[in-house]
Enzyme design. Structure first.
Site, PDB file in Angstrom:
ATOM      1  N   GLY A 161     -11.624 -12.528   1.998  1.00  0.00           N
ATOM      2  CA  GLY A 161     -12.027 -11.640   0.910  1.00  0.00           C
ATOM      3  C   GLY A 161     -12.341 -12.414  -0.352  1.00  0.00           C
ATOM      4  N   PRO A 163     -12.354 -13.142  -4.479  1.00  0.00           N
ATOM      5  CG  PRO A 163     -12.524 -15.043  -5.828  1.00  0.00           C
ATOM      6  CD  PRO A 163     -13.278 -14.240  -4.826  1.00  0.00           C
ATOM      7  CB  THR A 165     -10.602  -8.071  -2.696  1.00  0.00           C
ATOM      8  OG1 THR A 165     -10.178  -9.264  -2.016  1.00  0.00           O
ATOM      9  CG2 THR A 165     -12.035  -8.219  -3.149  1.00  0.00           C
ATOM     10  N   GLY A 166      -7.267  -8.178  -3.747  1.00  0.00           N
ATOM     11  CA  GLY A 166      -5.908  -7.833  -3.367  1.00  0.00           C
ATOM     12  C   GLY A 166      -5.417  -8.506  -2.098  1.00  0.00           C
ATOM     13  CE  LYS A 167      -8.672 -14.210  -0.775  1.00  0.00           C
ATOM     14  NZ  LYS A 167      -9.080 -13.850  -2.175  1.00  0.00           N
ATOM     15  CB  SER A 168      -3.175 -13.281  -2.971  1.00  0.00           C
ATOM     16  OG  SER A 168      -4.212 -14.228  -2.764  1.00  0.00           O
ATOM     17  CG  ASP A 246      -4.053 -16.553  -0.259  1.00  0.00           C
ATOM     18  OD1 ASP A 246      -5.016 -15.791  -0.061  1.00  0.00           O
ATOM     19  OD2 ASP A 246      -3.528 -16.711  -1.380  1.00  0.00           O
ATOM     20  CB  CYS A 277     -11.604  -4.141  -3.916  1.00  0.00           C
ATOM     21  SG  CYS A 277     -10.989  -3.082  -5.233  1.00  0.00           S
ATOM     22  CG  HIS A 536      27.837   3.508   3.643  1.00  0.00           C
ATOM     23  ND1 HIS A 536      28.929   4.232   3.248  1.00  0.00           N
ATOM     24  CD2 HIS A 536      27.035   4.382   4.305  1.00  0.00           C
ATOM     25  CE1 HIS A 536      28.818   5.479   3.644  1.00  0.00           C
ATOM     26  NE2 HIS A 536      27.673   5.596   4.308  1.00  0.00           N
TER      27      HIS A 536
END
Length: 594
Positions: A161, A163, A165-168, A246, A277, A536
Site C-alpha cells: 500500500g 503511504p 493508507t493505514g497498512k502499518s 512492512d 484508503c 477476576h
C-alpha cells in the site's frame, strides 16, 4: 447366433434365441410393460428380490422409464466402452470444450479445474488448527521448541500500500494480536532500515522515492530484500512463527521478487495484505499523523505535510494494486483491507494462521472509545486468600460496587459531552449516542459488583468466558494450604509456566484462559461502544497484556489490584491509560498521576 432379450428380471442379459422363444409365452404372462410406465415385477418367493443396478436407478430418477423392445436393441449398444467426447485421432480443441479460466495459468483441465505451475516448495501438508498450549504437532523431540509451543505452520505477511493508507497500523495490530495468542510474531520495517542505512547517504525527502532514479530505486530494492532476509532468518532459525514485512511493495515486479524468494524456503505460507484508503477524510487524517512520524523529525509541520504529499503523488504514479497476476501465483493468499476494515476482500485463504488474521481484520474498528477494567469487589474468599471459589461480596465489596456504578455513570456523561464538543468543532452535525456495555463473569462476586448499573442505560451481561482461572481440584485452597498439600505442583507454579494446567476436573492453564478470552478480545475490537469489564485477577491480567501490548512473559506479573479501576482510551492514533484508586473512607475514586 445369439440375440439380446430381457429375462424375467428385466436386466438385459444375453441368452440363446431358442430359450428366449420357448419362454416368451410364459414371460409375457408374468410381466407386461407399458410404453410409458414401468410395472413392478411380482416377487419370486423362491429368490430374494434383486437390488436395481445403479444405471437403472439413474434412469428411473431421470425420467427415462421407456424400456426398449428386444428387437430394437443392438449388440453394439451394450459395449462397455465409454462414449468418446471427441475424436482421439483429431487434436482436441479444449478451449471450445472447457473455457479457460485464466490464460496465464495455462488454461484449464476438464470440468474447469485450474492448473498452475509447480513451485519448488509445492509439496506441503495442509495447514490445520494450531493453538499454543492446546495443540502440539507430533515430530521428533529435537525439533520441538518450547518457544513456539510445537507450532509447525509458519507465515510471512507482506504489507502492500502507498503511504498513509493505514497498512502499518493494521500490521502492528496483527502483531499484537498474534503475540497475545502466543504465536511468536515480529514486525520488520523497511522504513526503519532505510533510516538506519540511508540517512547518512541520501536525503529522506520526497525525491528519494522517485522511481525514475535508478540508483535510488536499486537502493530501496536492496533495503527491502535485506529486510526480508532478516525476517526469513528469524523465522527459520530463531523460533519465529509469523513475520510481518512492512513496506509499500507498490509494484507487481517487487511483489513477485519477494514471492520468489520466500518460495525457495519450505513450509512457509505467504500472504499479501494490501491496505486501500478511498475515504479522503480518513486519508488526510492519516497524512497528518504520518507527517509527525520518524521520517520528519525536526521538520516544520506544514513543510512535512507538503513533502509527504509529494511522496504520495510519486507512489500513486507507479502504484500497481494486487490483481489477477497475483492470483496466478501458486499458493499465494492475499487480503485487501479497504478503509481500515470497512471492507475486506480475500483470495485463496487456506491456512489456519491466515484465517486468524482475516477473522481479526473483519472486526477492526478505528472508532475512539473507552475500555474500563476492574476486579469484583471484596469477597469472603478474598479476605481468606483463597483461590477461585464463589463467595458473595463483603459489606466493603457491596459499597465498592455501589460507588463504582456512580463513578462510571459520571464518566459516561463527561465522555458524551466531550465527544459532542469535538464533533461540533469539526463541523460534524450528525451525532449518534453510543451505548455502554457492562460485562461480568457468572461468579457471584462479579455479578453482585454489577448489580447497581441501571439496565435501562447500560447493556449488562454475564459471560462465562470471563470466569477466573479454574484451579481444578485446588479450588478454594489458600496459597499456604496449596504449598503444604501439593508441594510439587506449587514449585511448578512458582516457575510461572503459562502452559501448566492445574490438575483435577476442569483445571486450566493461563494459555487455556487466553484462548477462552479470544472472542472477548475480538468483540472489544469490533465494538464502538464503551465497555466496563468486571473480571477476576487472572482474566484482568490477560486483558491488560493485550491492550497495553505487554510481552507474553509479563502475562503473570501484570496485576490489577483489588478496588482499582483502569481506563484505556484507544483510537487509531494512540492509547491513553488512566488508573483510579478507590478511597473507601471518602467513597470516591482518585486518579493516580501518570
Amino acid at each position: 447366433m445369439k440375440q439380446c432379450s430381457l429375462n424375467k428380471h428385466g436386466n438385459g442379459n444375453l441368452s440363446d434365441s431358442s430359450n428366449s422363444e420357448s419362454n416368451s409365452a410364459k414371460e409375457s404372462k408374468k410381466v407386461q410393460f407399458s410404453p410409458e410406465i414401468v410395472q413392478p415385477e411380482p416377487r419370486n418367493p423362491e429368490r430374494k428380490p434383486r437390488r436395481p443396478s445403479i444405471a437403472a436407478t439413474r434412469e428411473i430418477h431421470s425420467g427415462i422409464n421407456q424400456i426398449p423392445k428386444k428387437e430394437d436393441i443392438k449388440l453394439e449398444d451394450l459395449s462397455p466402452k465409454p462414449p468418446l467426447l471427441y475424436d482421439v485421432k483429431k487434436k482436441a480443441n479444449t478451449s471450445e470444450l472447457f473455457p479457460s479460466i485464466r490464460e496465464e495459468d495455462g488454461g484449464s483441465t476438464p470440468l474447469g479445474v485450474k492448473t498452475r505451475k509447480i513451485a519448488k516448495h509445492q509439496i506441503r501438508q495442509e495447514s490445520t488448527i494450531d493453538i499454543p498450549g492446546l495443540t502440539v504437532s507430533r515430530k521428533a523431540e529435537n525439533e520441538m521448541n518450547c518457544g513456539s509451543y510445537g507450532i509447525r505452520e509458519k507465515l510471512v505477511i507482506v504489507l502492500v500500500g502507498i503511504p498513509a493508507t493505514g497498512k502499518s497500523y493494521i500490521g502492528s495490530k496483527l502483531v499484537r494480536y498474534y503475540n497475545w495468542l502466543r504465536y511468536n510474531c515480529r514486525f520488520f520495517s523497511v522504513g526503519d532500515k532505510r533510516r538506519e542505512e540511508g540517512a547518512s547517504k541520501y536525503s529522506m525527502s520526497a525525491p528519494f522515492f522517485d522511481f525514475e532514479n535508478q540508483e535510488l530505486a536499486n537502493f530501496r530494492e536492496y533495503l527491502a530484500m535485506e529486510t526480508l532476509e532478516n525476517l526469513l532468518r528469524w523465522l527459520l532459525n530463531e523460533n519465529g512463527v509469523i513475520g510481518v514485512l512492512d513496506a509499500t511493495n507498490s509494484t507487481f515486479q517487487r511483489r513477485k521478487l519477494i514471492y520468489d524468494r520466500i518460495s525457495q524456503e519450505e513450509k512457509l505460507g505467504i500472504m499479501f495484505l494490501e491496505s486501500v484508503c478511498t475515504d479522503e477524510a480518513l486519508f488526510q487524517q492519516n497524512m497528518v499523523l504520518k507527517a509527525r512520524g520518524p521520517d520528519y523529525e525536526g521538520f516544520d509541520a506544514e513543510e512535512a505535510l507538503v513533502d509527504l504529499q509529494k511522496r504520495v503523488e510519486l507512489y500513486r504514479k507507479y502504484y500497481e494494486p494486487i490483481d489477477e497476476r497475483e492470483e496466478g501465483l501458486p499458493f499465494l493468499q492475499y487480503v485487501k483491507v479497504i478503509n481500515v476494515g470497512i471492507k475486506v476482500i480475500t483470495h485463496n485463504i487456506e491456512g489456519f494462521l491466515t484465517g486468524q488474521a482475516v477473522y481479526f481484520m473483519l472486526n477492526l474498528n478505528i472508532r475512539k472509545r473507552q475500555i474500563w477494567l476492574t476486579r469484583p469487589g471484596e469477597s469472603n474468599d478474598t479476605i481468606a486468600g483463597r483461590v477461585g471459589g464463589d463467595a458473595p461480596l463483603t459489606d466493603l465489596g457491596v459499597q465498592y460496587a455501589e460507588d463504582l456504578a456512580k463513578f462510571v455513570d459520571r464518566q459516561r456523561v463527561l465522555w458524551q459531552l466531550r465527544e459532542t464538543t469535538e464533533r461540533l468543532n469539526s463541523k460534524k452535525l450528525s451525532f449518534e449516542e453510543e451505548g455502554f456495555n457492562v460485562w461480568s463473569s457468572v461468579r457471584q462476586r462479579a455479578v453482585e459488583t454489577s448489580q447497581f448499573f441501571n439496565p435501562a442505560v447500560y447493556d449488562v451481561k454475564k459471560m462465562r468466558m470471563l470466569n477466573d482461572l479454574n484451579f481444578g481440584s485446588h479450588e478454594g485452597l489458600t496459597l499456604k494450604e496449596f504449598a503444604e498439600n501439593f508441594p510439587e505442583e506449587y514449585r511448578v507454579i512458582q516457575q510461572k509456566d503459562v502452559s501448566y494446567r492445574f490438575s483435577g476436573l476442569g483445571g486450566e492453564s493461563y494459555l487455556d484462559v487466553v484462548h477462552r478470552l479470544q472472542p472477548i478480545i475480538v468483540e472489544l475490537e469490533r465494538s464502538s461502544a464503551n465497555v466496563l469489564v468486571i473480571a477476576h485477577r487472572v482474566v484482568s491480567n490477560i486483558l491488560m497484556t493485550y491492550f497495553l501490548n505487554y510481552s507474553p512473559e509479563e502475562i503473570i506479573d501484570v496485576g490489577l489490584p483489588l478496588h482499582t479501576l483502569y481506563c484505556i482510551e484507544s483510537d487509531r492514533y494512540s492509547t491513553v491509560c488512566k488508573l483510579y484508586n478507590y478511597d473507601a473512607e471518602e467513597r470516591s475514586f482518585v486518579r493516580v498521576s501518570e
